[in-house]
Design a protein around this motif. Sequence first.
Motif: not given
Length: 116
Positions: A96-108
């Motif tokens: 679907w394109g280029i993606q990157a993953l991360l979490d906010d400080p609460d794991g969202n």
Amino acid sequence: MNYIGFVTVCVTDQDRALAFYVSIGFEKRSDARMGDDDRWLTVTPPGAQTGITLHRDAGRAGQSSFVFHTNDIAALYDQWSERGISFNEPPSPQMWGIQALLDDPDGNGIVVVQPQ
């Protein structure tokens, strides 16, 4: 219906969550006391209609996820990395394109996508 006004994200510490979202470029739109222990705290990307409500709820934090779109994921990745944001997965090609993953400080979970 014209657009989504707000999406709620459950967080354990509203100030910490606010600092994170501001560090990735969001703007604080509102911060009002609601009773003794709660605040109506919202952030939005610059110019966006839809915002995120940072709701304090320790029992439900870390259960939300978002997909943000960008036109230049490499520049966004570099900018956020320079601000100390850690990614779970750097930009990588997907169907679907280029993606990157991360979490906010609460794991969202946050997925950043540069669509094809």
